[in-house]
Design a protein around this motif. Structure first.
Motif, PDB file in Angstrom:
ATOM      1  N   HIS A 299      -6.182  13.225 -22.704  1.00 14.46           N
ATOM      2  CA  HIS A 299      -6.521  14.453 -21.982  1.00 14.46           C
ATOM      3  C   HIS A 299      -6.629  15.626 -22.944  1.00 14.46           C
ATOM      4  O   HIS A 299      -7.555  16.434 -22.861  1.00 14.46           O
ATOM      5  CB  HIS A 299      -5.459  14.752 -20.914  1.00 14.46           C
ATOM      6  N   GLN A 300      -5.668  15.715 -23.864  1.00 14.80           N
ATOM      7  CA  GLN A 300      -5.692  16.845 -24.804  1.00 14.80           C
ATOM      8  C   GLN A 300      -6.990  16.827 -25.610  1.00 14.80           C
ATOM      9  O   GLN A 300      -7.639  17.850 -25.783  1.00 14.80           O
ATOM     10  CB  GLN A 300      -4.487  16.781 -25.734  1.00 14.80           C
ATOM     11  N   HIS A 301      -7.360  15.622 -26.062  1.00 15.64           N
ATOM     12  CA  HIS A 301      -8.583  15.493 -26.856  1.00 15.64           C
ATOM     13  C   HIS A 301      -9.784  15.976 -26.033  1.00 15.64           C
ATOM     14  O   HIS A 301     -10.607  16.753 -26.502  1.00 15.64           O
ATOM     15  CB  HIS A 301      -8.763  14.016 -27.263  1.00 15.64           C
ATOM     16  N   GLY A 302      -9.853  15.521 -24.791  1.00 13.47           N
ATOM     17  CA  GLY A 302     -10.960  15.906 -23.905  1.00 13.47           C
ATOM     18  C   GLY A 302     -11.014  17.409 -23.709  1.00 13.47           C
ATOM     19  O   GLY A 302     -12.075  18.031 -23.827  1.00 13.47           O
ATOM     20  N   VAL A 303      -9.854  18.009 -23.458  1.00 10.79           N
ATOM     21  CA  VAL A 303      -9.811  19.451 -23.170  1.00 10.79           C
ATOM     22  C   VAL A 303     -10.218  20.262 -24.397  1.00 10.79           C
ATOM     23  O   VAL A 303     -10.910  21.282 -24.277  1.00 10.79           O
ATOM     24  CB  VAL A 303      -8.408  19.851 -22.649  1.00 10.79           C
ATOM     25  N   ILE A 304      -9.828  19.777 -25.579  1.00 10.51           N
ATOM     26  CA  ILE A 304     -10.211  20.506 -26.790  1.00 10.51           C
ATOM     27  C   ILE A 304     -11.741  20.441 -26.966  1.00 10.51           C
ATOM     28  O   ILE A 304     -12.395  21.435 -27.275  1.00 10.51           O
ATOM     29  CB  ILE A 304      -9.465  19.938 -28.024  1.00 10.51           C
ATOM     30  N   ALA A 305     -12.296  19.261 -26.688  1.00 12.29           N
ATOM     31  CA  ALA A 305     -13.755  19.120 -26.840  1.00 12.29           C
ATOM     32  C   ALA A 305     -14.486  19.967 -25.798  1.00 12.29           C
ATOM     33  O   ALA A 305     -15.458  20.654 -26.101  1.00 12.29           O
ATOM     34  CB  ALA A 305     -14.146  17.652 -26.707  1.00 12.29           C
ATOM     35  N   ASN A 306     -14.018  19.917 -24.568  1.00 15.77           N
ATOM     36  CA  ASN A 306     -14.616  20.725 -23.497  1.00 15.77           C
ATOM     37  C   ASN A 306     -13.610  20.804 -22.357  1.00 15.77           C
ATOM     38  O   ASN A 306     -13.288  19.796 -21.733  1.00 15.77           O
ATOM     39  CB  ASN A 306     -15.919  20.072 -23.006  1.00 15.77           C
ATOM     40  N   ALA A 307     -13.113  22.013 -22.089  1.00 12.40           N
ATOM     41  CA  ALA A 307     -12.032  22.188 -21.104  1.00 12.40           C
ATOM     42  C   ALA A 307     -12.385  21.569 -19.755  1.00 12.40           C
ATOM     43  O   ALA A 307     -11.528  21.079 -19.021  1.00 12.40           O
ATOM     44  CB  ALA A 307     -11.730  23.667 -20.938  1.00 12.40           C
ATOM     45  N   ARG A 308     -13.672  21.542 -19.429  1.00 14.42           N
ATOM     46  CA  ARG A 308     -14.082  21.051 -18.111  1.00 14.42           C
ATOM     47  C   ARG A 308     -13.890  19.539 -17.946  1.00 14.42           C
ATOM     48  O   ARG A 308     -14.031  19.010 -16.848  1.00 14.42           O
ATOM     49  CB  ARG A 308     -15.546  21.423 -17.835  1.00 14.42           C
ATOM     50  N   THR A 309     -13.582  18.825 -19.068  1.00 13.39           N
ATOM     51  CA  THR A 309     -13.373  17.372 -18.932  1.00 13.39           C
ATOM     52  C   THR A 309     -12.201  17.075 -18.007  1.00 13.39           C
ATOM     53  O   THR A 309     -12.240  16.142 -17.219  1.00 13.39           O
ATOM     54  CB  THR A 309     -13.112  16.699 -20.299  1.00 13.39           C
ATOM     55  N   TYR A 310     -11.139  17.881 -18.126  1.00 13.82           N
ATOM     56  CA  TYR A 310      -9.967  17.614 -17.292  1.00 13.82           C
ATOM     57  C   TYR A 310      -9.484  18.827 -16.509  1.00 13.82           C
ATOM     58  O   TYR A 310      -8.472  18.745 -15.842  1.00 13.82           O
ATOM     59  CB  TYR A 310      -8.805  17.073 -18.143  1.00 13.82           C
ATOM     60  N   GLU A 311     -10.177  19.957 -16.642  1.00 13.34           N
ATOM     61  CA  GLU A 311      -9.715  21.155 -15.926  1.00 13.34           C
ATOM     62  C   GLU A 311     -10.752  21.592 -14.902  1.00 13.34           C
ATOM     63  O   GLU A 311     -11.888  21.876 -15.261  1.00 13.34           O
ATOM     64  CB  GLU A 311      -9.473  22.303 -16.915  1.00 13.34           C
ATOM     65  N   ILE A 312     -10.327  21.644 -13.645  1.00 14.58           N
ATOM     66  CA  ILE A 312     -11.273  22.076 -12.610  1.00 14.58           C
ATOM     67  C   ILE A 312     -11.123  23.566 -12.306  1.00 14.58           C
ATOM     68  O   ILE A 312     -11.914  24.152 -11.585  1.00 14.58           O
ATOM     69  CB  ILE A 312     -11.100  21.251 -11.314  1.00 14.58           C
ATOM     70  N   MET A 313     -10.035  24.176 -12.830  1.00 13.73           N
ATOM     71  CA  MET A 313      -9.819  25.620 -12.647  1.00 13.73           C
ATOM     72  C   MET A 313      -9.294  26.161 -13.972  1.00 13.73           C
ATOM     73  O   MET A 313      -8.734  25.406 -14.758  1.00 13.73           O
ATOM     74  CB  MET A 313      -8.714  25.889 -11.612  1.00 13.73           C
ATOM     75  N   ASN A 314      -9.420  27.470 -14.169  1.00 10.49           N
ATOM     76  CA  ASN A 314      -8.798  28.099 -15.334  1.00 10.49           C
ATOM     77  C   ASN A 314      -7.447  28.646 -14.933  1.00 10.49           C
ATOM     78  O   ASN A 314      -7.324  29.270 -13.865  1.00 10.49           O
ATOM     79  CB  ASN A 314      -9.625  29.299 -15.817  1.00 10.49           C
TER      80      ASN A 314
END
Ligand code: KIV
Ligand code: ZN
Length: 503
Positions: A299-314
């Protein structure tokens, strides 16, 4: 896009739940925060319940400007008189009358026939209308009522002047599909429904309050009743933050919006938790400590590449402060005020002064002061400025194989009082010393300690529940980088609340 009204009942249905009671000052502070949050209606209490409830509804009515201000009333003249008396000075007053309509409630609780219930609704809604234009009628236990009879009850209420019809799932029994079907049926079968708001009020006994409310919105409800952090009777009410963020995040699906300023959500949640001493579960949606945390490597890797990979809200959309190092020992009052404003806090000069004094104390003990530290200081400002007793000093001797002795000095009004006691631990000794010097029989019911931020110099926040001679529980909280000190402060804060209540 549909505009959904948010009816907040934190101060009525929420406050009714065990461990969530608030005093007058706390209710006013919470009401002001709800106004900043941008809810449409604040249900401030149940005026007839006690003189204190009446007084707090009245005080909130005077403190709030923009929101509609409601008081609950049974379908009885005395209740309606009390509700009106409490809300009449509000800019936008509402009387909220309710009567149960399910067979089980009518037979066993009300001991009334269907005809009597219809007559009572007609008379009491009309009576409330003689005071106030804005009348909400709730059919208690609506979701377990006979649908045709229920529609008849609501049609009667509309004819008598109701402007909002609330459909409660009082015991949290319904499923989302059932609630959707019920609202659809009511919209097709209530006479005059096109002139009123349809509201829903879902309890969470089966964990479906939010899903049920959202299905009602899809079926055409225009008002949702909910509470901050989902507090309320038994398993609670639908959670405000979850409803609002679901509608916002899934605008594409619900095609609906609210007037809530989502950046005030986190602050509202924290304030309530701070006032009641009821912690927010870490995995609570939207406001829990883990709601925006990513632990796993993938998850961390995904979020660093693009926050939208695992985050649906800020996290910033709900106002969670970014925990960057912000201020330190050399920061002045101006910098503190600017930081507070950027975090959404507007403090009076007096409040700023109090926060600044404690900020300086903290800066002496802690090098890096983060947004969470500052937020904790703000949330605890009440504790710091109020109350008749304040901690002056404490000396505690503790260890293994030695007696635990605590010597406490308090400022009580103009005098200083001091005592010493032995206990099973440092806190037991301290609390005994305080009870003795104040000659009070205070019982500690629960105690918890949390670190506000990470790190070895983190601030410890202690929360106690104490009961005084009236047997009621009061929540006290205290902050310090020294956990014994924060615990003593929390205990003293709880005692101040007991004293304030007249015990
Ligand atoms: O749950 C319920 O039915 C209520 C009503 C009084 C609205 O709280
Ligand atoms: Zn309820």
């Amino acid at each position: 896009m549909k505009r959904i009204k948010i009816f907040d009942t934190t101060l009525r249905d929420g406050e009714q739940s065990p461990g969530c009671s608030m005093n007058l000052t706390e209710k006013i502070e919470m009401a002001r925060q709800l106004e900043k949050l941008g809810v449409d209606v604040i249900e401030a209490g149940f005026a007839i319940a006690s003189p204190m409830d009446h007084k707090s509804v009245q005080a909130i009515a005077a403190a709030v400007t923009n929101c509609t201000l409601a008081s609950l009333a049974r379908c009885a003249k005395g209740d309606i008189d009390a509700a009106w008396d409490a809300v009449k000075e509000a800019n936008h007053p509402r009387i909220h009358v309710f009567l149960a309509t399910s067979d089980i409630h009518m037979e066993y609780k009300l001991k009334m026939t269907r005809e009597q219930v219809i007559d009572r609704i007609r008379e009491m809604v009309a009576y409330a209308k003689s005071y106030c234009d804005d009348i909400e009628f709730s059919a208690e236990d609506a979701s377990r009522s006979d649908w045709a009879f229920l529609a008849h009850c609501y049609s009667t209420a509309v004819a008598a002047g109701a402007t909002t019809l609330n459909v409660p799932d009082t015991v949290g029994y319904s499923t989302p599909q059932e609630m959707y079907n019920l609202i659809t049926y009511l919209r097709e079968n209530i006479e005059g429904v096109e002139h009123v708001d349809i509201s829903v009020h879902c309890h969470n006994d089966l964990g479906m309050a939010v899903a049920n409310s959202l299905e009602c919105v899809r079926a055409g409800a225009t008002q949702v009743e909910c509470t901050v952090n989902g507090i309320g009777e038994r398993a609670g009410n639908a959670s405000l933050e979850e409803i609002v963020m679901a509608l916002r995040t899934r605008k594409d699906f619900y095609d609906a919006e609210t007037g809530v300023n989502t950046k005030q959500i986190y602050r509202s949640s924290k304030l309530l938790s701070n006032i009641t001493g009821v912690p927010i579960p870490p995995s609570k949606a939207i406001v829990g400590a883990n709601a925006f945390a990513h632990e796993s490597g993938i998850h961390q890797h995904g979020v660093i590449a693009n926050a939208r990979t695992y985050e649906i809200m800020n996290s910033t959309d709900v106002g969670i402060p970014q925990n960057t190092m912000v201020l330190g020992k050399h920061s002045g009052k101006h910098a503190l005020r600017e930081k507070l404003e950027s975090m959404g806090y507007e403090l009076s000069d007096e409040e700023l002064e109090s926060v600044f004094t404690r900020f300086k104390d903290l800066a002496d003990k802690k090098k890096n002061i983060t947004s969470s530290d500052i937020e904790a200081l703000v949330l605890h400002r009440q504790a710091a400025v109020q109350g008749s007793c304040q901690l002056v000093s404490h000396v505690v001797n503790t260890g293994h194989g030695v007696p635990n002795i605590s010597c406490i000095k308090l400022q009580r009004g103009d005098e200083q009082v001091e005592d010493v006691a032995i206990g099973t631990g440092p806190l037991d000794a301290s609390f005994k010393a305080i009870n003795r010097m104040l000659q009070m029989d205070v019982k500690l019911e629960s105690f918890s300690l949390n670190a506000v931020t990470d790190g070895e110099d983190a601030i410890g926040e202690a929360v106690v529940k104490v009961s005084g001679p009236d047997g009621r529980s009061y929540t006290g909280s205290g902050l310090s980088t020294d956990i014994i000190e924060s615990s003593i402060r929390a205990y003293v804060n709880g005692i101040n609340k007991i004293m304030e209540s007249g015990n």
